[in-house]
Design a protein around this motif. Structure first.
Motif, PDB file in Angstrom:
ATOM      1  N   ALA A 604       0.834  -1.203   0.000  1.00 17.89           N
ATOM      2  CA  ALA A 604       0.000   0.000   0.000  1.00 17.89           C
ATOM      3  C   ALA A 604       0.871   1.256   0.000  1.00 17.89           C
ATOM      4  O   ALA A 604       0.580   2.238  -0.709  1.00 17.89           O
ATOM      5  CB  ALA A 604      -0.924  -0.002   1.214  1.00 17.89           C
ATOM      6  N   GLU A 605       1.946   1.217   0.774  1.00 19.88           N
ATOM      7  CA  GLU A 605       2.856   2.363   0.807  1.00 19.88           C
ATOM      8  C   GLU A 605       3.573   2.525  -0.524  1.00 19.88           C
ATOM      9  O   GLU A 605       3.768   3.650  -1.008  1.00 19.88           O
ATOM     10  CB  GLU A 605       3.869   2.189   1.943  1.00 19.88           C
ATOM     11  CG  GLU A 605       3.252   2.338   3.335  1.00 19.88           C
ATOM     12  CD  GLU A 605       4.270   2.113   4.437  1.00 19.88           C
ATOM     13  OE1 GLU A 605       5.380   1.627   4.117  1.00 19.88           O
ATOM     14  OE2 GLU A 605       3.968   2.418   5.607  1.00 19.88           O
ATOM     15  N   ALA A 606       3.951   1.398  -1.134  1.00 21.82           N
ATOM     16  CA  ALA A 606       4.638   1.460  -2.426  1.00 21.82           C
ATOM     17  C   ALA A 606       3.715   2.043  -3.493  1.00 21.82           C
ATOM     18  O   ALA A 606       4.136   2.831  -4.355  1.00 21.82           O
ATOM     19  CB  ALA A 606       5.116   0.068  -2.842  1.00 21.82           C
ATOM     20  N   LYS A 607       2.426   1.672  -3.437  1.00 24.50           N
ATOM     21  CA  LYS A 607       1.464   2.193  -4.406  1.00 24.50           C
ATOM     22  C   LYS A 607       1.293   3.699  -4.239  1.00 24.50           C
ATOM     23  O   LYS A 607       1.260   4.452  -5.219  1.00 24.50           O
ATOM     24  CB  LYS A 607       0.126   1.474  -4.240  1.00 24.50           C
ATOM     25  CG  LYS A 607      -0.937   1.926  -5.240  1.00 24.50           C
ATOM     26  CD  LYS A 607      -2.223   1.139  -5.058  1.00 24.50           C
ATOM     27  CE  LYS A 607      -3.257   1.567  -6.093  1.00 24.50           C
ATOM     28  NZ  LYS A 607      -4.529   0.812  -5.924  1.00 24.50           N
ATOM     29  N   LYS A 608       1.170   4.089  -3.006  1.00 21.46           N
ATOM     30  CA  LYS A 608       0.993   5.516  -2.727  1.00 21.46           C
ATOM     31  C   LYS A 608       2.205   6.321  -3.194  1.00 21.46           C
ATOM     32  O   LYS A 608       2.070   7.402  -3.796  1.00 21.46           O
ATOM     33  CB  LYS A 608       0.776   5.715  -1.226  1.00 21.46           C
ATOM     34  CG  LYS A 608       0.494   7.151  -0.828  1.00 21.46           C
ATOM     35  CD  LYS A 608       0.237   7.236   0.680  1.00 21.46           C
ATOM     36  CE  LYS A 608      -0.044   8.670   1.100  1.00 21.46           C
ATOM     37  NZ  LYS A 608      -0.285   8.780   2.561  1.00 21.46           N
ATOM     38  N   GLU A 609       3.384   5.784  -2.988  1.00 20.31           N
ATOM     39  CA  GLU A 609       4.605   6.469  -3.409  1.00 20.31           C
ATOM     40  C   GLU A 609       4.706   6.539  -4.927  1.00 20.31           C
ATOM     41  O   GLU A 609       5.069   7.571  -5.491  1.00 20.31           O
ATOM     42  CB  GLU A 609       5.836   5.761  -2.826  1.00 20.31           C
ATOM     43  CG  GLU A 609       7.147   6.441  -3.176  1.00 20.31           C
ATOM     44  CD  GLU A 609       8.349   5.709  -2.569  1.00 20.31           C
ATOM     45  OE1 GLU A 609       9.480   6.185  -2.766  1.00 20.31           O
ATOM     46  OE2 GLU A 609       8.155   4.662  -1.911  1.00 20.31           O
ATOM     47  N   ALA A 610       4.334   5.435  -5.595  1.00 20.68           N
ATOM     48  CA  ALA A 610       4.403   5.411  -7.063  1.00 20.68           C
ATOM     49  C   ALA A 610       3.422   6.404  -7.673  1.00 20.68           C
ATOM     50  O   ALA A 610       3.734   7.082  -8.665  1.00 20.68           O
ATOM     51  CB  ALA A 610       4.128   4.002  -7.573  1.00 20.68           C
ATOM     52  N   GLU A 611       2.224   6.463  -7.100  1.00 18.36           N
ATOM     53  CA  GLU A 611       1.230   7.409  -7.605  1.00 18.36           C
ATOM     54  C   GLU A 611       1.702   8.848  -7.446  1.00 18.36           C
ATOM     55  O   GLU A 611       1.491   9.695  -8.314  1.00 18.36           O
ATOM     56  CB  GLU A 611      -0.097   7.201  -6.880  1.00 18.36           C
ATOM     57  CG  GLU A 611      -0.798   5.904  -7.279  1.00 18.36           C
ATOM     58  CD  GLU A 611      -2.047   5.645  -6.443  1.00 18.36           C
ATOM     59  OE1 GLU A 611      -2.205   6.356  -5.398  1.00 18.36           O
ATOM     60  OE2 GLU A 611      -2.826   4.757  -6.808  1.00 18.36           O
TER      61      GLU A 611
END
Length: 795
Positions: A604-611
């Motif tokens: 979830a953190e990786a997704k948020k960072e990528a976005e």
């Protein structure tokens, strides 16, 4: 934010251990700040012990005085004779005695006059040019038409035989016919006279041209014994006007002859009020002895009558004082006198609080002075020892400043002629009365060597003054004591500063150095370094040990450590022996959190960072400029990865995470689930002076938490340290010294992220005024009341 993994093989004993403290770069010199003072202090001996207490062989000689003196009101002169009985309690034979002749400060060729420096200012007046090298001109105390300094008429033994003596400036050596053996006393009879100077801050007269009368404040007015001790032998350093007095204890009987319409206040207890006071005044004294508020003993109407008559008759006031180091008095036909005798400490022992002032002091003096005297005795007694003398007196001498003597002080604080006064005048008067009455404790009881160490009385007294001011009024505008108030001085060029441990006559910036800086240091010890409980006990022990004795700096330093169990050598070295300031710089903060390896959190953190990273300027513009991509135009170009969610949690991810958790101990699992944050702070010591580190964390939810670390945090590296702070909540900002405890000279580098500096204020030059500043607020309120405007002032 950086992630840190939890090592399976590592045994955790605390959350702080999650991230290892970074070893600081080696700085070998740093350790010297925390080494003991050692040879900087004198070697302990049987006179003064390593604990800071008097030793078994401690001694002090005694000087008893029987003085008869006349105040010549017509010529402003003192004529006197005295018998000094000096007892030698040392183990040494004394072939001669040294006495102090302080009035010789005002002789034409005194060291004070000849050692003045300075150039010519084109704006100097003729009087300033004429007097720039005159004796006492620095004080504005002398007149060109008179000779000043002592005229010693004779020095004899009690049988009338002359004793040879030599005068050297402000000192006089008396050569004894035979050596004074230990435990033996010798008596000298001395006759002298001198012309009184205008009041210069310590003693003298104030002339009132309107009625042609004088107020006299008489001090260091008789030849006084020097101190002979285990440290200096004879303390016979010349009096240059700055370093004050070093005196032995003794008993006094003093007969003061003055015009019979004068009111006199003096050290000690008057023995003949029944002769010098009217029946009415005696009754008022009796009333005052049972009053909890001041009673007027000699009122203004009586003073006005005395001024009109101006008697040419004389009468003698007789005083005695036990176990004091000096004697002073005030005399005038213009004096108003009020008093009350109260049980200050609720111990059954009553003490007189008194004030002497002329009408120029009212309404301030009648309202405040005697009440402030009593308050001072109570406050100081609670912080040191109970006041042992029967009386304490405050006399109104001038507009500003003050001077102290046993049981009596001369103080400033004068309203305007219309009876109004500024806030500064009011609080300045209360403050100076507290300060000068407080000097009864330092140095009149704890009897320090003022000629050598000004800070030992002025600094300690200013600290106690600060405490007493707060106890008088919680909102008292104290000038000295708060660390932030010394910052201006600590920021000055180091060439314009000297250490506190500088002999009195060599001090630059006398007020900040000898009063404010030591007082501030003691407040820092009490509030930040030691804590109130430990400090208060140690400070009281110092006063108890050295009451009616003569301590040196080492005795104070050692007692404070001995009675508290706190090693303070680093503090004495930095604050008292150097001019280094405090400047702590919060240079960098790094944020770490535990890598839980929970796929739901990690992905979830990786997704948020990528976005977040995907919102580039190119991609935002491409949405407009590229109408249709190939994949959008031809869906056959899509495959598995066009619909694959790389951030979705798979069954394999969950199994891997469960296997990882099962490998951890229960303690490690609890820590893993805590969600702790770890902030690594890099703090630089830019000022040089080591102090505790106080960090405030401001959390995202608006709450705060303080972290306090002792000064020893710098012991391995006094230039730069790294400290890790674990928190359950996320920190928005870190701030050093949030309560202004450390006298940090640059607060602009105390926060991370950095805070914007306040804008510089300026005024248009044409608005600047060099003329009169207008009425004080009380005058303005009177003006408004007279005009029917009203005012916000309150009595």
């Amino acid at each position: 934010m950086k992630k840190i993994a939890l090592a399976i093989s590592f045994l955790f004993t605390s959350a702080v251990a999650v991230i290892a403290q970074r070893p600081a770069p080696s700085n070998y010199n740093a350790n010297t700040r925390f080494e003991q003072l050692g040879s900087a202090l004198p070697t302990p001996n049987t006179f003064r012990t390593a604990s800071g207490a008097p030793g078994k062989d401690y001694f002090q000689n005694k000087a008893d005085y029987d003085i008869k003196a006349e105040l010549d009101d017509e010529n402003q002169r003192i004529i006197g004779s005295e018998v000094i009985t000096y007892t030698n309690f040392s183990t040494d034979d004394l072939r001669y005695l040294w006495l102090q002749l302080d009035q010789n400060l005002f002789e034409k060729n005194s060291i004070n006059a000849l050692s003045k420096t300075g150039g010519v200012n084109p704006q100097m007046s003729g009087t300033q040019l004429t007097n720039m090298n005159a004796p006492g001109a620095v004080f504005g105390a002398v007149k060109a038409d008179k000779e000043f300094g002592y005229k010693i008429k004779s020095v004899k033994d009690l049988k009338g035989a002359n004793i040879p003596y030599t005068i050297n400036g402000t000192m006089m050596r008396v050569d004894l016919p035979t050596s004074l053996k230990p435990a033996i006393a010798v008596s000298l009879k001395i006759e002298w006279e001198y012309n009184i100077t205008a009041y210069y801050g310590r003693s003298g007269y104030e002339f009132f041209e309107k009625d042609g009368n004088y107020n006299y404040f008489i001090a260091h007015w008789f030849p006084r014994m020097c101190v002979y001790d285990d440290v200096s032998g004879w303390q016979n350093k010349q009096f240059l006007g700055q370093g004050e007095f070093t005196l032995p204890f003794g008993d006094y009987k003093v007969e003061i002859t003055v015009p019979d319409d004068h009111i006199v206040g003096a050290t000690g207890e008057c023995q003949n009020y029944s002769k010098v006071l009217s029946k009415t005044q005696q009754q008022r004294m009796k009333d005052a002895s049972d009053s909890k508020t001041p009673i007027i003993i000699a009122n203004q109407a009586e003073a006005e009558e005395r001024i009109k008559v101006k008697s040419t008759k004389k009468q003698t006031w007789v005083y005695t004082a036990k176990k004091v180091r000096d004697f002073a008095f005030a005399s005038s036909r213009r004096f108003i006198w009020d008093a009350m005798q109260t049980d200050v400490y609720n111990n059954g022992k009553k003490i007189w609080s008194m004030s002497f002032y002329s009408k120029e002091g009212n309404p301030l003096w009648e309202k405040y002075s005697t009440r402030v005297v009593e308050h001072t005795l109570r406050s100081y007694g609670n912080h040191t020892i109970e006041y042992p003398y029967p009386v304490a007196i405050s006399c109104h001498a001038t507009r500003g400043g003050g001077m102290e003597y046993p049981m009596i002080s001369f103080n400033g604080g004068r309203p305007e002629e219309d009876g109004t006064y500024s806030e500064g005048t009011k609080y300045g008067m209360i403050g100076v009365i507290i300060h000068e009455v407080g000097h009864n404790f330092f140095p009149m009881i704890v009897n320090t060597d003022e000629r050598q160490w000004t800070w030992m009385d002025e600094g300690l007294n200013t600290f106690c003054q600060y405490l007493a001011e707060k106890e008088w009024d919680k909102d008292y505008p104290a000038r000295r004591g708060e660390p932030q108030d010394i910052v201006g001085y600590m920021k000055t060029d180091k060439t314009q500063q000297v250490p506190i441990m500088t002999s009195s006559d060599n001090i630059m910036a006398f007020g900040p150095n000898a009063y404010a800086k030591p007082a501030t240091g003691l407040n820092m010890l009490r509030e930040t370094i030691m804590g109130r409980e430990l400090f208060d006990a140690a400070f009281k022990e110092y006063a108890r040990r050295w009451a009616f004795k003569s301590p040196m700096p080492a005795d104070f330093f050692r007692t404070m450590e001995d009675a508290s169990g706190v090693d303070l050598d680093w503090f004495w070295k930095g604050w008292f022996y150097t001019v280094e300031p405090v400047d702590q710089d919060l240079a960098e903060v790094e944020w770490y959190s535990l890598d839980t390896q929970n796929p739901e959190i990690v992905k979830a953190e990786a997704k948020k960072e990528a976005e977040a990273k995907g919102k580039t300027i190119s991609k935002m513009r491409d949405k407009i400029d590229i109408e249709t991509s190939v994949v959008e135009a031809d869906p056959s170009m899509k495959d598995f990865y066009n619909s694959y969610d790389r951030y979705a949690v798979t069954e394999a991810d969950q199994k891997k995470f469960e296997a990882y958790k099962s490998s951890l101990s229960p303690e490690d699992q609890k820590l893993l689930e805590s969600g702790m944050n770890y902030y690594v702070l890099k703090i630089k010591n830019k000022g040089g002076l080591v102090m505790p580190v106080i960090v405030q964390a401001v959390y995202e939810d608006g709450t705060t938490e303080d972290f306090r670390y002792p000064a020893e945090i710098w012991r391995m590296n006094d230039v730069e340290i790294t400290k890790t702070i674990p928190t359950a909540k996320k920190v928005k900002k870190f701030k050093l010294d949030p309560y202004f405890e450390l006298a940090d000279i640059d607060t602009s580098n105390n926060a991370f992220p950095k805070e914007p500096e306040a804008p510089t204020k300026f005024q248009l030059f044409k608005q600047r005024s060099f003329g009169p500043q207008g009425p004080n607020p009380m005058q303005e309120a009177k003006k408004n009341d007279a005009a029917g405007v009203g005012s916000s002032g309150k009595n």
